[in-house]
Design a protein around this motif. Structure first.
Motif, PDB file in Angstrom:
ATOM      1  N   LYS A  21      -1.601  -3.244   4.064  1.00 23.52           N
ATOM      2  CA  LYS A  21      -0.207  -3.361   4.463  1.00 23.52           C
ATOM      3  C   LYS A  21       0.546  -4.182   3.423  1.00 23.52           C
ATOM      4  CE  LYS A  21      -0.723  -2.942   9.482  1.00 23.52           C
ATOM      5  NZ  LYS A  21      -0.436  -3.560  10.802  1.00 23.52           N
ATOM      6  N   PRO A  22       1.762  -3.760   3.071  1.00 29.16           N
ATOM      7  CA  PRO A  22       2.533  -4.530   2.093  1.00 29.16           C
ATOM      8  C   PRO A  22       2.825  -5.936   2.595  1.00 29.16           C
ATOM      9  CG  PRO A  22       3.519  -2.360   2.488  1.00 29.16           C
ATOM     10  CD  PRO A  22       2.466  -2.555   3.526  1.00 29.16           C
ATOM     11  N   THR A  35      -2.550   0.824  -0.645  1.00 33.94           N
ATOM     12  CA  THR A  35      -1.357   0.693   0.195  1.00 33.94           C
ATOM     13  C   THR A  35      -0.806   2.065   0.559  1.00 33.94           C
ATOM     14  OG1 THR A  35      -0.830  -1.404  -0.918  1.00 33.94           O
ATOM     15  CG2 THR A  35       0.915  -0.387   0.381  1.00 33.94           C
ATOM     16  N   ILE A  36      -0.764   2.968  -0.407  1.00 35.36           N
ATOM     17  CA  ILE A  36      -0.300   4.335  -0.136  1.00 35.36           C
ATOM     18  C   ILE A  36      -1.206   5.013   0.884  1.00 35.36           C
ATOM     19  CG2 ILE A  36      -0.048   6.637  -1.181  1.00 35.36           C
ATOM     20  CD1 ILE A  36       0.836   5.184  -3.755  1.00 35.36           C
ATOM     21  N   HIS A  38       7.410   9.324   5.543  1.00 29.84           N
ATOM     22  CA  HIS A  38       6.815   8.476   6.579  1.00 29.84           C
ATOM     23  C   HIS A  38       6.477   7.091   6.020  1.00 29.84           C
ATOM     24  CE1 HIS A  38       6.506  12.188   8.829  1.00 29.84           C
ATOM     25  NE2 HIS A  38       5.688  12.705   7.917  1.00 29.84           N
ATOM     26  N   ASP A  39       6.831   6.054   6.756  1.00 28.35           N
ATOM     27  CA  ASP A  39       6.524   4.684   6.363  1.00 28.35           C
ATOM     28  C   ASP A  39       5.043   4.400   6.602  1.00 28.35           C
ATOM     29  OD1 ASP A  39       6.214   1.667   6.852  1.00 28.35           O
ATOM     30  OD2 ASP A  39       8.253   1.793   6.060  1.00 28.35           O
ATOM     31  N   VAL A  40       4.375   3.795   5.600  1.00 32.40           N
ATOM     32  CA  VAL A  40       2.929   3.568   5.716  1.00 32.40           C
ATOM     33  C   VAL A  40       2.590   2.538   6.787  1.00 32.40           C
ATOM     34  CG1 VAL A  40       2.498   4.204   3.314  1.00 32.40           C
ATOM     35  CG2 VAL A  40       2.898   1.802   3.903  1.00 32.40           C
ATOM     36  N   GLY A  68       8.287  -5.412   0.896  1.00 30.40           N
ATOM     37  CA  GLY A  68       8.669  -4.109   0.386  1.00 30.40           C
ATOM     38  C   GLY A  68       8.270  -2.972   1.306  1.00 30.40           C
ATOM     39  N   GLN A  69       8.416  -1.751   0.817  1.00 28.65           N
ATOM     40  CA  GLN A  69       8.216  -0.561   1.642  1.00 28.65           C
ATOM     41  C   GLN A  69       7.593   0.560   0.822  1.00 28.65           C
ATOM     42  OE1 GLN A  69      11.883   1.252   3.092  1.00 28.65           O
ATOM     43  NE2 GLN A  69      10.946   1.694   5.067  1.00 28.65           N
ATOM     44  N   VAL A  70       6.708   1.324   1.454  1.00 26.18           N
ATOM     45  CA  VAL A  70       6.112   2.508   0.846  1.00 26.18           C
ATOM     46  C   VAL A  70       6.328   3.683   1.788  1.00 26.18           C
ATOM     47  CG1 VAL A  70       4.011   3.601  -0.014  1.00 26.18           C
ATOM     48  CG2 VAL A  70       4.373   1.148  -0.382  1.00 26.18           C
TER      49      VAL A  70
END
Length: 321
Positions: free
Chosen positions: A54-55, A48-49, A65-67, A58-60
């Motif tokens: 893709k999640p 995911t990182i 920067h958003d993945v 949630g959020q990474v």
């Protein structure tokens, strides 16, 4: 700004959950370890990182920067060293690095500079023009690290960096990781080797069955277990261990906790002081008339931490997510 921020990450694969409600962050310049058996969620988190997954929820955030919304920006700050050796035995070490440089569209002067720096850092300059087919396992892993450094990343993600290597090669890889951190690189690594995490990581996260069960500095987590461990074994005819345990906890201020194992005729005693606790502990046991068959003193390890938080050893599971 954190190097990596993971907020309430959830990733599902059909009815299976790879990661559930994972929240943690990685500071700039630290070596951060993800620990857990196969199936714990390490690989899912790493992918995911790396913007490969893709999640589900949630959020990474990677270097701001958003993945999901800015995957290209994320990839520009990341280097990756895979678990499996990503090498072609019919290419030389240098040819591998040239290939990676071309994939990143580096100019020829910039590629040459980074290739020479990476080769020097992992001590492969003298072997750069040999076929990888002639490399040892440790040399191939060093080449993997060099490939991960070609894009000049801010964050280097390392998936099981010493898996399958002999002891000498592992120690050398540890030294390279320390050098990278001294050079200012942020490193996120997964590992099943608890000694490796203890040696290298500033902080660790223990994952189990997709959930975060422990987070902190290795020493902090070990101290959180309640002190050093003294295991006292009595003869097979020994009884009244519960009575003895209660007396020791009441009379000795340095005793932090006692686990009674009647089947094995043992007391596992946590003491908050050092080895000096042994003498008064043994004396008190003898005063109660309990002959000691064997006694062992040990300091907490990350293995103890892992078992405490998960209830099993790190290599008991075999499923992979």
């Amino acid at each position: 700004m954190k190097a990596i921020e993971i907020r309430n990450l959830k990733k599902t694969f059909g009815e299976k959950t790879g990661v559930e409600n994972l929240t943690l962050h990685v500071e700039k310049g630290e070596v951060f370890g993800l620990l857990g058996p196969n199936g714990a969620g390490k690989t899912t988190t790493i992918r995911t990182i790396l913007t490969l997954l893709k999640p589900t929820e949630g959020q990474v955030i990677v270097w701001g920067h958003d993945v999901v919304t800015h995957p290209r920006d994320v990839r520009q700050v990341l280097g990756y060293v895979p678990q499996e050796k990503a090498v072609d035995r019919y290419l030389t070490g240098r040819e591998h690095l040239i290939l990676v440089a071309n994939l990143y569209h580096l100019t020829r002067p910039e590629a040459k500079k980074r290739i020479e720096e990476a080769l020097a850092l992992v001590d492969l300059t003298q072997k750069a023009d040999e076929l990888v087919n002639h490399y040892s396992g440790g040399m191939k892993k060093k080449l993997d690290i060099a490939c991960g450094l070609i894009p000049n990343p801010k964050i280097l993600v390392m998936d099981e960096p010493t898996l399958g290597l002999d002891v000498e090669s592992r120690i050398r890889i540890w030294e390279y990781i320390r050098q990278l951190q001294k050079a200012g690189l942020t490193i996120l690594m997964t590992t099943n080797y608890l000694d490796e995490a203890d040696q290298l990581c500033d902080r660790i996260a223990i994952l189990d069955r997709g959930r975060l069960v422990a987070l902190g500095e290795p020493e902090e987590l070990k101290k959180g277990l309640g002190g050093d461990r003294v295991t006292v074994q009595f003869g097979p005819l020994q009884d009244r261990l519960d009575e003895l345990a209660g007396s020791l906890k009441k009379d000795l201020p340095f005793v932090n906790g006692i686990k009674v194992s009647p089947a094995s005729h043992e007391l596992e005693i946590r003491v908050t002081s050092n080895e000096e606790a042994l003498a008064p502990l043994i004396q008190k046991i003898h005063q109660h008339g309990h002959p000691i068959l064997a006694i062992q003193y040990s300091r907490p390890t990350l293995e103890d931490v892992f078992i405490t938080y998960t209830g099993h050893k790190i290599k008991e599971d075999s499923a992979l997510l």
